[in-house]
Design a protein around this motif. Structure first.
Motif, mmCIF file in Angstrom:
data_model
loop_
_atom_site.group_PDB
_atom_site.id
_atom_site.type_symbol
_atom_site.label_atom_id
_atom_site.label_comp_id
_atom_site.label_asym_id
_atom_site.label_seq_id
_atom_site.Cartn_x
_atom_site.Cartn_y
_atom_site.Cartn_z
ATOM 1 N N LYS A 30 39.302 -26.491 -7.825
ATOM 2 C CA LYS A 30 38.146 -25.587 -7.895
ATOM 3 C C LYS A 30 37.461 -25.435 -6.544
ATOM 4 O O LYS A 30 37.068 -24.323 -6.165
ATOM 5 C CB LYS A 30 37.149 -26.087 -8.941
ATOM 6 N N LEU A 31 37.321 -26.543 -5.812
ATOM 7 C CA LEU A 31 36.697 -26.454 -4.495
ATOM 8 C C LEU A 31 37.519 -25.574 -3.560
ATOM 9 O O LEU A 31 36.966 -24.789 -2.787
ATOM 10 C CB LEU A 31 36.513 -27.847 -3.894
ATOM 11 N N LYS A 32 38.829 -25.701 -3.628
ATOM 12 C CA LYS A 32 39.713 -24.929 -2.748
ATOM 13 C C LYS A 32 39.750 -23.450 -3.131
ATOM 14 O O LYS A 32 39.519 -22.575 -2.303
ATOM 15 C CB LYS A 32 41.128 -25.530 -2.806
ATOM 16 N N TYR A 33 40.038 -23.169 -4.393
ATOM 17 C CA TYR A 33 40.338 -21.795 -4.775
ATOM 18 C C TYR A 33 39.175 -21.028 -5.391
ATOM 19 O O TYR A 33 39.223 -19.796 -5.438
ATOM 20 C CB TYR A 33 41.551 -21.772 -5.699
ATOM 21 N N ILE A 34 38.156 -21.710 -5.846
ATOM 22 C CA ILE A 34 36.999 -21.006 -6.391
ATOM 23 C C ILE A 34 35.859 -20.996 -5.371
ATOM 24 O O ILE A 34 35.255 -19.960 -5.118
ATOM 25 C CB ILE A 34 36.560 -21.618 -7.738
ATOM 26 N N GLU A 35 35.614 -22.159 -4.761
ATOM 27 C CA GLU A 35 34.528 -22.256 -3.780
ATOM 28 C C GLU A 35 34.971 -21.858 -2.369
ATOM 29 O O GLU A 35 34.136 -21.602 -1.510
ATOM 30 C CB GLU A 35 33.959 -23.679 -3.765
ATOM 31 N N GLY A 36 36.286 -21.859 -2.131
ATOM 32 C CA GLY A 36 36.800 -21.430 -0.833
ATOM 33 C C GLY A 36 36.705 -22.476 0.278
ATOM 34 O O GLY A 36 36.758 -22.136 1.456
ATOM 35 N N ASN A 39 40.644 -27.772 3.348
ATOM 36 C CA ASN A 39 41.085 -29.121 2.988
ATOM 37 C C ASN A 39 40.251 -30.210 3.653
ATOM 38 O O ASN A 39 39.955 -31.236 3.044
ATOM 39 C CB ASN A 39 42.560 -29.313 3.324
ATOM 40 N N GLU A 40 39.865 -29.997 4.904
ATOM 41 C CA GLU A 40 39.080 -30.999 5.620
ATOM 42 C C GLU A 40 37.716 -31.205 4.946
ATOM 43 O O GLU A 40 37.263 -32.335 4.765
ATOM 44 C CB GLU A 40 38.889 -30.580 7.073
ATOM 45 N N ARG A 41 37.081 -30.124 4.583
ATOM 46 C CA ARG A 41 35.776 -30.223 3.929
ATOM 47 C C ARG A 41 35.883 -30.918 2.567
ATOM 48 O O ARG A 41 35.038 -31.740 2.204
ATOM 49 C CB ARG A 41 35.175 -28.827 3.769
ATOM 50 N N ILE A 42 36.937 -30.595 1.828
ATOM 51 C CA ILE A 42 37.152 -31.237 0.527
ATOM 52 C C ILE A 42 37.346 -32.737 0.719
ATOM 53 O O ILE A 42 36.727 -33.555 0.031
ATOM 54 C CB ILE A 42 38.366 -30.627 -0.203
ATOM 55 N N ALA A 43 38.206 -33.093 1.667
ATOM 56 C CA ALA A 43 38.501 -34.511 1.921
ATOM 57 C C ALA A 43 37.240 -35.265 2.308
ATOM 58 O O ALA A 43 36.966 -36.357 1.787
ATOM 59 C CB ALA A 43 39.559 -34.636 3.017
ATOM 60 N N THR A 44 36.466 -34.702 3.196
ATOM 61 C CA THR A 44 35.230 -35.352 3.641
ATOM 62 C C THR A 44 34.252 -35.501 2.482
ATOM 63 O O THR A 44 33.672 -36.568 2.271
ATOM 64 C CB THR A 44 34.587 -34.544 4.782
ATOM 65 N N SER A 45 34.095 -34.442 1.721
ATOM 66 C CA SER A 45 33.148 -34.445 0.603
ATOM 67 C C SER A 45 33.501 -35.478 -0.455
ATOM 68 O O SER A 45 32.619 -36.121 -1.027
ATOM 69 C CB SER A 45 33.097 -33.053 -0.018
ATOM 70 N N LEU A 46 34.791 -35.631 -0.722
ATOM 71 C CA LEU A 46 35.239 -36.546 -1.774
ATOM 72 C C LEU A 46 35.664 -37.922 -1.240
ATOM 73 O O LEU A 46 36.142 -38.763 -2.006
ATOM 74 C CB LEU A 46 36.394 -35.913 -2.554
ATOM 75 N N SER A 47 35.518 -38.116 0.063
ATOM 76 C CA SER A 47 35.898 -39.385 0.714
ATOM 77 C C SER A 47 37.357 -39.756 0.440
ATOM 78 O O SER A 47 37.680 -40.891 0.063
ATOM 79 C CB SER A 47 34.972 -40.525 0.265
ATOM 80 N N ILE A 48 38.229 -38.769 0.630
ATOM 81 C CA ILE A 48 39.671 -38.972 0.493
ATOM 82 C C ILE A 48 40.347 -38.372 1.720
ATOM 83 O O ILE A 48 39.707 -37.667 2.504
ATOM 84 C CB ILE A 48 40.226 -38.330 -0.806
ATOM 85 N N THR A 49 41.633 -38.636 1.877
ATOM 86 C CA THR A 49 42.345 -38.094 3.038
ATOM 87 C C THR A 49 42.765 -36.645 2.777
ATOM 88 O O THR A 49 42.886 -36.210 1.628
ATOM 89 C CB THR A 49 43.603 -38.920 3.352
ATOM 90 N N GLN A 50 43.002 -35.930 3.866
ATOM 91 C CA GLN A 50 43.497 -34.560 3.738
ATOM 92 C C GLN A 50 44.880 -34.549 3.083
ATOM 93 O O GLN A 50 45.222 -33.607 2.373
ATOM 94 C CB GLN A 50 43.540 -33.872 5.103
ATOM 95 N N SER A 51 45.640 -35.592 3.323
ATOM 96 C CA SER A 51 46.952 -35.707 2.693
ATOM 97 C C SER A 51 46.804 -35.772 1.171
ATOM 98 O O SER A 51 47.567 -35.131 0.436
ATOM 99 C CB SER A 51 47.667 -36.950 3.211
ATOM 100 N N THR A 52 45.825 -36.527 0.702
ATOM 101 C CA THR A 52 45.571 -36.607 -0.740
ATOM 102 C C THR A 52 45.178 -35.242 -1.287
ATOM 103 O O THR A 52 45.630 -34.843 -2.361
ATOM 104 C CB THR A 52 44.476 -37.649 -1.043
ATOM 105 N N VAL A 53 44.363 -34.523 -0.543
ATOM 106 C CA VAL A 53 43.965 -33.172 -0.959
ATOM 107 C C VAL A 53 45.208 -32.297 -1.108
ATOM 108 O O VAL A 53 45.393 -31.627 -2.125
ATOM 109 C CB VAL A 53 42.968 -32.534 0.035
ATOM 110 N N ARG A 54 46.091 -32.323 -0.109
ATOM 111 C CA ARG A 54 47.306 -31.498 -0.157
ATOM 112 C C ARG A 54 48.179 -31.860 -1.350
ATOM 113 O O ARG A 54 48.680 -30.975 -2.052
ATOM 114 C CB ARG A 54 48.101 -31.629 1.144
ATOM 115 N N VAL A 55 48.369 -33.146 -1.584
ATOM 116 C CA VAL A 55 49.214 -33.595 -2.697
ATOM 117 C C VAL A 55 48.602 -33.167 -4.034
ATOM 118 O O VAL A 55 49.305 -32.680 -4.925
ATOM 119 C CB VAL A 55 49.436 -35.121 -2.648
#
Length: 70
Positions: A30-36, A39-55
């Protein structure tokens, strides 16, 4: 018309699949495709790696593709 009906059916199916995803996966999708968010912002916000976001996004997209192919 018919195109609008088909679009609405697909949209409803995608929404149903996203709602059925594990919480973190659905949130990332939802953060990626609805909120736009990127990946870096998602990772930072959720305290996870960008790799985790991609997977998680790849797994979410796979679930959606599988649901739409049924």
């Amino acid at each position: 018309p018919e195109d609008i009906t088909e679009f609405n059916e697909i949209k409803a199916k995608v929404s149903q699949v996203v709602d059925g995803m594990p919480a973190v996966m659905g949130r990332i999708y939802k953060l990626k495709y609805i909120e736009g968010w990127d990946n870096e912002r998602i990772a930072t916000s959720l305290s996870i790696t960008q790799s985790t976001v991609r997977v998680q996004l790849l797994n979410a997209e796979k679930r959606i593709r599988e649901a739409l192919s049924r």
